[in-house]
Design an enzyme around this catalytic site. Structure first.
Site, PDB file in Angstrom:
ATOM      1  N   SER A  70       1.425  12.038 -15.758  1.00 49.85           N
ATOM      2  CA  SER A  70       0.269  12.314 -16.617  1.00 49.85           C
ATOM      3  C   SER A  70       0.450  13.661 -17.300  1.00 49.85           C
ATOM      4  CB  SER A  70      -0.992  12.366 -15.759  1.00 49.85           C
ATOM      5  OG  SER A  70      -2.080  12.846 -16.508  1.00 49.85           O
ATOM      6  N   TYR A 104      -5.207  15.919  -8.388  1.00 52.61           N
ATOM      7  CA  TYR A 104      -4.521  14.925  -9.227  1.00 52.61           C
ATOM      8  C   TYR A 104      -3.422  15.593 -10.056  1.00 52.61           C
ATOM      9  CZ  TYR A 104      -3.949  11.379 -12.902  1.00 52.61           C
ATOM     10  OH  TYR A 104      -3.436  10.455 -13.796  1.00 52.61           O
ATOM     11  N   ASP A 136       0.886  -1.167   0.000  1.00 53.34           N
ATOM     12  CA  ASP A 136       0.000   0.000   0.000  1.00 53.34           C
ATOM     13  C   ASP A 136       0.918   1.209   0.000  1.00 53.34           C
ATOM     14  OD1 ASP A 136      -1.563   2.212   0.630  1.00 53.34           O
ATOM     15  OD2 ASP A 136      -2.899   1.091   1.938  1.00 53.34           O
TER      16      ASP A 136
HETATM   17  N1  NAP Z   1      -5.936   5.814 -17.454  1.00 53.82           N
HETATM   18  C1  NAP Z   1      -5.486   6.944 -17.949  1.00 53.82           C
HETATM   19  O1  NAP Z   1      -6.033   7.467 -18.929  1.00 53.82           O
HETATM   20  C2  NAP Z   1      -4.255   7.604 -17.374  1.00 53.82           C
HETATM   21  C3  NAP Z   1      -3.807   8.784 -17.971  1.00 53.82           C
HETATM   22  C4  NAP Z   1      -2.661   9.397 -17.474  1.00 53.82           C
HETATM   23  C5  NAP Z   1      -1.982   8.822 -16.406  1.00 53.82           C
HETATM   24  N2  NAP Z   1      -2.462   7.670 -15.839  1.00 53.82           N
HETATM   25  C6  NAP Z   1      -1.697   7.117 -14.725  1.00 53.82           C
HETATM   26  O2  NAP Z   1      -1.435   5.744 -14.966  1.00 53.82           O
HETATM   27  C7  NAP Z   1      -1.342   5.042 -13.709  1.00 53.82           C
HETATM   28  C8  NAP Z   1      -2.279   3.849 -13.704  1.00 53.82           C
HETATM   29  O3  NAP Z   1      -3.587   4.311 -13.967  1.00 53.82           O
HETATM   30  P1  NAP Z   1      -4.801   3.336 -14.322  1.00 53.82           P
HETATM   31  O4  NAP Z   1      -5.594   4.042 -15.359  1.00 53.82           O
HETATM   32  O5  NAP Z   1      -4.317   1.968 -14.566  1.00 53.82           O
HETATM   33  O6  NAP Z   1      -5.612   3.414 -12.936  1.00 53.82           O
HETATM   34  P2  NAP Z   1      -6.647   2.394 -12.275  1.00 53.82           P
HETATM   35  O7  NAP Z   1      -7.276   1.545 -13.318  1.00 53.82           O
HETATM   36  O8  NAP Z   1      -7.530   3.226 -11.420  1.00 53.82           O
HETATM   37  O9  NAP Z   1      -5.708   1.479 -11.346  1.00 53.82           O
HETATM   38  C9  NAP Z   1      -5.054   2.073 -10.270  1.00 53.82           C
HETATM   39  C10 NAP Z   1      -4.193   1.061  -9.571  1.00 53.82           C
HETATM   40  O10 NAP Z   1      -3.536   1.733  -8.481  1.00 53.82           O
HETATM   41  C11 NAP Z   1      -3.801   0.992  -7.302  1.00 53.82           C
HETATM   42  N3  NAP Z   1      -3.771   1.832  -6.108  1.00 53.82           N
HETATM   43  C12 NAP Z   1      -4.493   2.926  -5.793  1.00 53.82           C
HETATM   44  N4  NAP Z   1      -4.164   3.379  -4.580  1.00 53.82           N
HETATM   45  C13 NAP Z   1      -3.207   2.548  -4.112  1.00 53.82           C
HETATM   46  C14 NAP Z   1      -2.461   2.469  -2.912  1.00 53.82           C
HETATM   47  N5  NAP Z   1      -2.649   3.340  -1.908  1.00 53.82           N
HETATM   48  N6  NAP Z   1      -1.527   1.504  -2.784  1.00 53.82           N
HETATM   49  C15 NAP Z   1      -1.330   0.605  -3.764  1.00 53.82           C
HETATM   50  N7  NAP Z   1      -2.020   0.599  -4.920  1.00 53.82           N
HETATM   51  C16 NAP Z   1      -2.949   1.558  -5.069  1.00 53.82           C
HETATM   52  C17 NAP Z   1      -5.167   0.341  -7.525  1.00 53.82           C
HETATM   53  O11 NAP Z   1      -5.338  -0.726  -6.594  1.00 53.82           O
HETATM   54  P3  NAP Z   1      -6.826  -1.284  -6.184  1.00 53.82           P
HETATM   55  O12 NAP Z   1      -7.221  -2.251  -7.258  1.00 53.82           O
HETATM   56  O13 NAP Z   1      -6.591  -1.933  -4.853  1.00 53.82           O
HETATM   57  O14 NAP Z   1      -7.736  -0.093  -6.102  1.00 53.82           O
HETATM   58  C18 NAP Z   1      -5.002  -0.098  -8.969  1.00 53.82           C
HETATM   59  O15 NAP Z   1      -4.230  -1.279  -9.019  1.00 53.82           O
HETATM   60  C19 NAP Z   1      -1.661   6.069 -12.632  1.00 53.82           C
HETATM   61  O16 NAP Z   1      -0.460   6.598 -12.114  1.00 53.82           O
HETATM   62  C20 NAP Z   1      -2.421   7.146 -13.394  1.00 53.82           C
HETATM   63  O17 NAP Z   1      -2.336   8.407 -12.774  1.00 53.82           O
HETATM   64  C21 NAP Z   1      -3.579   7.060 -16.291  1.00 53.82           C
END
Ligand code: NAP
Length: 232
Positions: free
Chosen positions: A140, A155, A59
């Site tokens: 991001s 964010y 975590d």
């Molecule tokens: N999707 C996009 O369009 C986008 C765009 C720009 C940047 N990003 C970046 O890409 C990365 C991944 O994004 P995603 O879209 O894959 O997000 P996501 O689908 O919401 O997945 C987030 C992941 O982070 C984990 N998480 C959240 N809080 C946590 C904590 N305190 N300790 C450990 N794990 C934690 C979640 O675990 P749980 O399953 O337990 O909740 C999940 O595995 C992030 O850094 C995000 O800011 C995403």
């Protein structure tokens, strides 16, 4: 000797795609998951496809959990070669800076900034000892000052801070082959990005995999999208 890699938030979304992409290159991937049961399920699905992936509880908002993971990795593997700071939350998309609740800002910084800060502090000394390491901070476009508006202030600011952290840690590395970079995955179809996003998780993870496997003469302290430098 397999490359030992830790991906935080590896149980779903871009983190999961990064675990798969890195394991496909022959790395031994430690899938960080705050809920170990979720990590076990996701890791076992990848193992069934012949990939070397094991779940580990991390975590990123919990210093004790990070220290426990550091000790486990030190005892079981003796080193960490690659750290992907991927875990993050987006909980203020409908907010704006004029009425952003301070607790939302704090909660966001805990996961998106203090988490990567503590993870870098925990694992960079190991990398310094072995004089090799790759750190990828998943940032991001929202954190880019050059294009910043008023979208999701907590964010966005947390990602700007993550970018600053990238520059600082890169500057703090003297000698050895250690590279610390930030990247933007683009708009990706995950729980965070939503179903209308333009990219698959695999496409989003591509630059993570590239930065995690940079050669010795590769860049450090930079910000990248689609394997190319972008403005801060
Ligand atoms: N999707 C996009 O369009 C986008 C765009 C720009 C940047 N990003 C970046 O890409 C990365 C991944 O994004 P995603 O879209 O894959 O997000 P996501 O689908 O919401 O997945 C987030 C992941 O982070 C984990 N998480 C959240 N809080 C946590 C904590 N305190 N300790 C450990 N794990 C934690 C979640 O675990 P749980 O399953 O337990 O909740 C999940 O595995 C992030 O850094 C995000 O800011 C995403």
């Amino acid at each position: 000797m397999a490359t030992i890699t830790l991906v935080t938030g590896g149980n779903r979304g871009i983190g999961l795609a990064a675990c798969e992409g890195l394991a496909k290159l022959g790395m031994h991937v430690l899938m960080g998951s705050r809920d170990l049961a979720k990590g076990e399920t996701a890791a076992s699905a990848l193992r069934q496809r012949g990939l070397e992936v094991e779940a580990i509880q991390v975590d990123v908002t919990d210093a004790e959990s990070i220290e426990q993971a550091r000790q486990t990795i030190q005892n079981q593997h003796g080193r960490l070669d690659v750290l992907v700071n991927n875990a993050a939350i987006l909980i203020d998309e409908t907010s704006n800076i004029m009425r952003l609740p301070i607790e939302i800002m704090r909660e966001t910084m805990e996961a998106n900034f203090y988490g990567p800060l503590m993870l870098c502090q925990a694992f960079l000394p190991m990398m310094q000892q072995q004089r090799y390491g790759r750190v990828v901070n998943v940032s991001s476009q929202a954190g880019q000052l050059s294009t910043m508006g008023n979208y999701a202030p907590a964010y966005s600011i947390s990602k700007t801070a993550l970018n600053a952290l990238t520059v600082m840690f890169a500057a703090a590395m003297h000698g050895g082959d250690i590279k610390i970079n930030a990247m933007c995955p683009g708009w990706v179809r995950t729980d965070m990005g939503g179903r209308n996003a333009s990219r698959s998780p695999e496409e989003g993870a591509d630059t993570i995999v590239w930065l995690a496997t940079l050669p010795k003469d590769g860049p450090t302290g930079g910000f990248f999208r689609d394997r190319k430098p972008v403005a801060w």
